[in-house]
Design a protein around this motif. Structure first.
Motif, PDB file in Angstrom:
ATOM      1  N   ALA A  39       0.835  -1.202   0.000  1.00 36.50           N
ATOM      2  CA  ALA A  39       0.000   0.000   0.000  1.00 36.50           C
ATOM      3  C   ALA A  39       0.873   1.256   0.000  1.00 36.50           C
ATOM      4  O   ALA A  39       0.634   2.205  -0.761  1.00 36.50           O
ATOM      5  N   ALA A  40       1.911   1.239   0.845  1.00 36.13           N
ATOM      6  CA  ALA A  40       2.792   2.407   0.942  1.00 36.13           C
ATOM      7  C   ALA A  40       3.464   2.668  -0.405  1.00 36.13           C
ATOM      8  O   ALA A  40       3.526   3.804  -0.875  1.00 36.13           O
ATOM      9  N   GLU A  41       3.973   1.616  -1.003  1.00 38.45           N
ATOM     10  CA  GLU A  41       4.634   1.762  -2.299  1.00 38.45           C
ATOM     11  C   GLU A  41       3.680   2.332  -3.333  1.00 38.45           C
ATOM     12  O   GLU A  41       4.016   3.253  -4.070  1.00 38.45           O
ATOM     13  N   SER A  42       2.500   1.749  -3.360  1.00 39.47           N
ATOM     14  CA  SER A  42       1.575   2.135  -4.417  1.00 39.47           C
ATOM     15  C   SER A  42       1.125   3.588  -4.271  1.00 39.47           C
ATOM     16  O   SER A  42       0.743   4.224  -5.237  1.00 39.47           O
ATOM     17  N   MET A  43       1.178   4.102  -3.047  1.00 34.82           N
ATOM     18  CA  MET A  43       0.717   5.478  -2.845  1.00 34.82           C
ATOM     19  C   MET A  43       1.870   6.469  -2.898  1.00 34.82           C
ATOM     20  O   MET A  43       1.676   7.663  -2.711  1.00 34.82           O
ATOM     21  N   ASN A  44       3.091   5.956  -3.110  1.00 37.06           N
ATOM     22  CA  ASN A  44       4.249   6.845  -3.159  1.00 37.06           C
ATOM     23  C   ASN A  44       4.386   7.619  -1.845  1.00 37.06           C
ATOM     24  O   ASN A  44       4.561   8.830  -1.827  1.00 37.06           O
TER      25      ASN A  44
END
Lengths: 328, 328
Positions: A39-44
């Motif tokens: 989730a963190a990665e996908s939201m930058n």
DNA sequence: TTGGCTTACGTATACGTTTACGTAAGCCGT
DNA sequence: ACGGCTTACGTAAACGTATACGTAAGCCAA
């Protein structure tokens, strides 16, 4: 920008769990970790250091204040400090104070407002009300390449003894008529002690000091040019010059060369600082070396140690060396 | 450390009033102002920028990333940026990336975590994934003295045309056998364009380019020494050299002088950058001047403008000049 | 079965500010 | 007397994170 709350929603967990995962604190399953990281990665996502710092009341920043004068060694101090800081996860925030220190107090306040973990002040003279302000600060302060009274720790070389060594180095090489170029009589840190060291070496070896040999000036290249022009018209002309900076030394060399003198045959020159110009001079400049990178790094380490151990910082005199090249 | 809550208690007002007074927002009586100010002074209060920044979601900080290579002009870029930042109430946080840019991505992340208002990256080559990262950043980024693809604005001089001018300057002074020292063929920013500018000037004036005259190297002093040694053993020896940095140029001058050549009579040298060593060389170095302080200041101004107007930053080519001294 | 321990979470509060909003007091004109 | 305006405040809710604390589930031993 996304927050841990957004991540929590997307990953279907609570913000506490997100925080734990992001900080590697344990207390979560591998499956949860993956969901959160994805989730963190996908939201930058980038963590908000201001919020974290506020909560933890620590900004993980070290402040650095330097004068705005164009001197070559500041880069090394910055790099030394920054490399040490980076190693421990600290950032460095830098501010320039006018060389006369007029706005120094304001700048210190700005550092305090940023909640720096510690403060390094390089190469500046401190007036009394600044000293008072510093003593009231709730974080450690360390001076680099300067000093004030006993209340503030410093890291520097011993100017008096470095000057003594420089002068004695010339004496050991057979010179007797030795001049000193550039010191400022009102500079209690880098002026007076250097004159004293010079005089002490001369006295030790029973050599006379012609008052005309002391050329008061600045640390600049121009000051070196003026010094050499001045020496040139002296009846009792010196055979060797101890210069208070590399720039001044090179000014002397260039001017001497232009006037037809040979360095070091007709006049020897020793510099001070051993900045990068020393090796680029023609002939290459023999100089007292100050370990600027190490000074910066040491200042950083002392501050980090002081913060983590809650102990006061102790002053340190760093050793100087003489880097021999071909101007003596 | 004391907070506005403490001040409020001591002054007998609410925290809102304290905040208003401290920020000069109006809406309070003179009497209240005095009480609050007195309380703040007496408690040695410093505002917590982290808390304020969190609330206002702006840290008032500009980030600066530079390579850790020992180059002389970085100081000027820092000072230019910092002076402009200070003028507008911004701080500057600085980090060094290894010259190869290995850790650049991490450092950019640290800057993002600190919620910088904008980011200046000086003199670094950017690989593709870094470019991608930068394009995803929620704050403006500007390159100084380097460039990448169209997506990131930059501030620099035109290397090709500066090199053309340097070469043509030599041609106009009567030299025909002109060499170029120091460029790196794999450097798309400061290598290839400078070779191209050099070649274009030669072609324009119908002068032949002996491939032996192109000495590939680095920007260092040592590279200059090697270049001159190399030229020395050439049968078709050049009469003038365009050097890609001042350090390299001085390496050439020093080596040529030691080998008995006179500068500029036997061999002329023009440098690039016009750092502080240029005037300290013997003879003083004629050089292409890059306005480093202005570049830093301009980067700062563009970022501040971009933040306040919410407009994208536009690239800018700054004019170079030739500072004439006595090496040509 | 009960009690206790561990794991893997969630809830809620605090960090120190800024600021939208509410409000009481004072003043004015009608 | 009343409504409306201004001034000078206070109240309370954010900002995004870390973390103390609570708790449900699962397991084990007695």
């Amino acid at each position: 920008m996304p927050t841990i709350k957004d991540i929590a929603t997307l990953a279907g967990v609570s913000i506490a769990t997100v925080s734990r995962v992001l900080n590697n604190l344990g207390g979560y399953s591998e499956e949860t970790r993956k969901k959160v990281m994805a989730a963190a990665e996908s939201m930058n996502y980038y963590r908000n250091e201001m919020a974290a710092g506020l909560k933890k009341s620590s900004a993980h920043i070290i402040g650095l204040i330097m004068p705005t004068s164009p001197t070559l060694f500041y880069g090394d101090i910055i790099e030394g400090l920054e490399s040490e800081a980076q190693k421990h996860g600290y950032g460095v925030i830098i501010a320039h104070a006018s060389a006369d220190g007029i706005n120094l107090s304001e700048i210190i306040s700005l550092m305090a407002e940023r909640r720096v973990e510690g403060l390094v002040i390089a190469s500046m003279a401190l007036v009394q009300n600044v000293i008072t302000q510093i003593n009231g600060l709730p974080f450690p302060v360390v001076l680099v390449s300067t000093k004030s009274d006993k209340s503030i720790p410093y890291i520097k070389v011993d100017d008096e003894s470095a000057s003594f060594d420089a002068t004695e180095y010339l004496i050991h090489h057979g010179y007797e008529k030795i001049a000193i170029a550039g010191p400022n009589i009102s500079d209690q840190i880098a002026g007076v002690p250097r004159i004293n060291g010079y005089k002490r070496a001369m006295q030790k070896h029973h050599l006379p000091v012609d008052p005309d040999w002391i050329f008061y000036g600045t640390f600049s290249f121009e000051s070196g040019i003026q010094a050499m022009k001045y020496y040139f018209q002296l009846s009792n002309r010196p055979e060797a010059v101890f210069s208070v900076s590399d720039d001044t030394a090179i000014g002397i060399i260039v001017t001497a060369t232009q006037e037809g003198l040979q360095v070091p045959k007709d006049i020897a020159v020793i510099g001070y600082d051993n900045t990068r110009v020393a090796e680029m001079s023609n002939p290459p400049l023999t100089a007292i070396s100050q370990p600027f990178f190490e000074m910066g790094a040491k200042a950083g380490r002392k501050i980090i140690d002081a913060v983590e151990s809650n102990q006061p910082i102790e002053s340190e005199i760093l050793p100087h060396t003489i880097v021999e090249r071909r101007s003596v």
